[in-house]
Enzyme design. Structure first.
Site, PDB file in Angstrom:
ATOM      1  N   HIS A  77      37.967  11.623  56.750  1.00 56.72           N
ATOM      2  CA  HIS A  77      38.959  12.045  55.749  1.00 56.72           C
ATOM      3  C   HIS A  77      40.146  12.715  56.441  1.00 56.72           C
ATOM      4  O   HIS A  77      40.101  13.904  56.773  1.00 56.72           O
ATOM      5  CB  HIS A  77      38.298  12.992  54.742  1.00 56.72           C
ATOM      6  N   HIS A  82      44.610  12.339  56.338  1.00 51.15           N
ATOM      7  CA  HIS A  82      45.776  11.660  55.740  1.00 51.15           C
ATOM      8  C   HIS A  82      46.837  11.429  56.805  1.00 51.15           C
ATOM      9  O   HIS A  82      47.238  12.376  57.509  1.00 51.15           O
ATOM     10  CB  HIS A  82      46.378  12.517  54.624  1.00 51.15           C
ATOM     11  N   GLY A  95      45.907  12.857  45.180  1.00 53.17           N
ATOM     12  CA  GLY A  95      46.954  13.491  44.383  1.00 53.17           C
ATOM     13  C   GLY A  95      46.351  14.527  43.460  1.00 53.17           C
ATOM     14  O   GLY A  95      45.174  14.890  43.613  1.00 53.17           O
ATOM     15  N   HIS A 136      38.827  11.063  45.884  1.00 54.87           N
ATOM     16  CA  HIS A 136      39.021  12.515  45.931  1.00 54.87           C
ATOM     17  C   HIS A 136      38.466  13.074  44.615  1.00 54.87           C
ATOM     18  O   HIS A 136      39.011  12.788  43.543  1.00 54.87           O
ATOM     19  CB  HIS A 136      40.503  12.870  45.992  1.00 54.87           C
ATOM     20  N   GLU A 157      37.448  18.727  44.017  1.00 56.31           N
ATOM     21  CA  GLU A 157      38.242  19.602  44.888  1.00 56.31           C
ATOM     22  C   GLU A 157      38.919  20.648  44.000  1.00 56.31           C
ATOM     23  O   GLU A 157      38.533  21.808  43.968  1.00 56.31           O
ATOM     24  CB  GLU A 157      39.281  18.771  45.652  1.00 56.31           C
TER      25      GLU A 157
HETATM   26  O1  LIG Z   1      43.262  17.176  49.694  1.00 56.71           O
HETATM   27  C1  LIG Z   1      43.974  16.422  49.035  1.00 56.71           C
HETATM   28  N1  LIG Z   1      43.727  16.237  47.725  1.00 56.71           N
HETATM   29  C2  LIG Z   1      44.441  15.383  46.962  1.00 56.71           C
HETATM   30  N2  LIG Z   1      45.474  14.698  47.438  1.00 56.71           N
HETATM   31  C3  LIG Z   1      45.784  14.855  48.733  1.00 56.71           C
HETATM   32  C4  LIG Z   1      45.074  15.705  49.574  1.00 56.71           C
HETATM   33  N3  LIG Z   1      45.628  15.662  50.789  1.00 56.71           N
HETATM   34  C5  LIG Z   1      46.647  14.804  50.724  1.00 56.71           C
HETATM   35  N4  LIG Z   1      46.754  14.329  49.477  1.00 56.71           N
HETATM   36  C6  LIG Z   1      47.743  13.392  48.955  1.00 56.71           C
HETATM   37  C7  LIG Z   1      49.149  13.681  49.461  1.00 56.71           C
HETATM   38  C8  LIG Z   1      49.509  12.467  50.253  1.00 56.71           C
HETATM   39  O2  LIG Z   1      50.879  12.149  50.119  1.00 56.71           O
HETATM   40  C9  LIG Z   1      48.623  11.385  49.684  1.00 56.71           C
HETATM   41  C10 LIG Z   1      48.399  10.178  50.534  1.00 56.71           C
HETATM   42  O3  LIG Z   1      47.976  10.486  51.818  1.00 56.71           O
HETATM   43  O4  LIG Z   1      47.423  12.080  49.408  1.00 56.71           O
HETATM   44 ZN   LIG Z   2      42.428  14.485  51.164  1.00 59.43          ZN
END
Ligand SMILES: O=c1[nH]cnc2c1ncn2[C@H]1C[C@H](O)[C@@H](CO)O1
Ligand SMILES: [Zn+2]
Length: 361
Positions: free
Chosen positions: A18, A20, A180, A207, A210
């Site tokens: 995990h 990004h 998101g 996701h 969280e």
């Molecule tokens: O931890 C997260 N939770 C939900 N969305 C997330 C998290 N970290 C990054 N993102 C989102 C922001 C980025 O623009 C997108 C794609 O990588 O995923």
């Molecule tokens: Zn994430």
């Protein structure tokens, strides 16, 4: 036995599920790409100041505010060269940290502002990863990077992104995800995308659990059929500690554990978004003790100013883990990867176990 410090941890063969792409840029690269593409919205103009800004801005205690910081990284990832460079450097940085297998995710729909097509975006990122793997190899390091294509859960392109993921299967894309803002955007909004993935025998993670709790995890599993849980940390809402100190699992927590559904836990990120109030109180400790299939992850290396080695070190310092614990979490992750079973086994037998054997001594 090798002392368990940061430099030894960097030599351990690690697996990351995990991470990004748009949350892991080097601060210098953000600055240079912004200069190249004429983006003048950055909140700082030196690499150290920018690094500090990302970490502090992401430290808000709210997922929504945390996500706002991505506007700056996404803004500089709109050109073929920018995308290729970010992916190349990502693979090189992971290799340099001793990560041997990684699944890195990003949302192609966020990289169309300069007129690239979804396919072109994915092609550039894949090119970058292959170049980064080769550059690492010439330095005597090894890393394999698989890509997860993410759809943004507040948007309406998830089916299209799922189709993109299946179209690029076999060319470096190994799965699909949604990310998101979680509250108000339940996984079931994207059922058709998940159904499409299942119909095509393709893997996905979601996701869930969280910023929002058990209903999100339940939907991800029962309605959507997810293979893994992105974070999933709130599964502890379904675990109570009895008067005798013994944990009692509710039916959902039991199901997750019985089915060995992997939890992509991201300790530092969870503290920053407020999913957990402090690392000492992170459910990693409890979930690992109860033998859930826990894995250690970075989520966003830039926003958390972290690496896989540092996340592991934080867990070692907080929960007193030793090499055999870290090896178990690494094997948990490798078993849960989206590449074929024989390739996972090969990495476990030929890379992970021998690598840890040297450190355990
Ligand atoms: O931890 C997260 N939770 C939900 N969305 C997330 C998290 N970290 C990054 N993102 C989102 C922001 C980025 O623009 C997108 C794609 O990588 O995923
Ligand atoms: Zn994430």
């Amino acid at each position: 036995m090798t002392a368990l410090d940061l430099s030894a941890l960097r030599r351990a063969p690690k697996v990351l599920l995990h991470d990004h792409l748009d949350g892991g840029l080097r601060p210098e690269t953000v600055l240079e790409l912004a200069r190249d593409c004429g983006y003048d919205g950055l909140p700082a103009d030196t690499a150290p100041a920018l690094a500090t800004w990302f970490r502090e801005a992401a430290d808000s205690g709210s997922l929504e505010r945390y996500l706002e910081t991505f506007a700056h990284t996404v803004a500089v990832m709109q050109t073929p060269t920018g995308l290729e460079r970010v992916a190349r450097e990502c693979a090189e940085d992971l290799a340099d940290d001793g990560v041997v297998y990684a699944e890195v995710r990003f949302a192609p729909e966020q990289h169309l502002e300069e007129g690239l097509t979804l396919d072109q975006v994915v092609e550039q990122v894949l090119l970058g990863f292959r170049a980064g793997e080769s550059a690492a190899e010439t330095r005597g390091q090894r890393v394999r990077v698989g890509v997860l294509l993410t759809a943004m859960r507040h948007a309406a392109r998830s089916r299209e992104i799922a189709e993109l993921a299946v179209r690029f299967r076999g060319r470096g894309v190994v799965g699909f995800d949604i990310a998101g803002a979680e509250a108000g955007n339940p996984p079931s909004r994207h059922l058709d995308a998940f159904e499409y993935m299942r119909n095509n025998n393709a893997h996905f993670t979601i996701h869930a659990g969280e910023a929002f709790g058990l209903p999100s995890i339940h939907e991800a599993i029962a309605f959507c059929g997810t293979d893994r849980l992105g974070h999933g940390v709130r599964i502890t809402d379904d675990i109570t500690i009895g008067d005798d100190g013994v944990p009692v699992l509710g039916s959902l927590a039991n199901y997750v554990r019985d089915k060995r559904i992997p939890l992509e836990l991201c300790p530092s990120s969870n503290v920053q978004t407020g999913a957990v109030d402090a690392l000492e109180n992170h459910p990693f400790g409890l979930l690992a003790r109860l033998r859930f299939r826990v894995t250690v992850n970075t989520d966003n290396r830039l926003m958390s100013d972290t690496t896989m080695s540092r996340e592991m070190l934080r867990l070692v310092e907080t929960f007193g883990y030793g090499w055999t614990d870290l090896e178990r979490y690494t094997i948990n992750a490798m078993k849960s990867a989206f590449i074929p079973f024989d390739q996972r086994l090969q990495l476990i037998d030929e890379v992970i176990k021998p690598g840890f054997a040297v450190l355990v001594g």
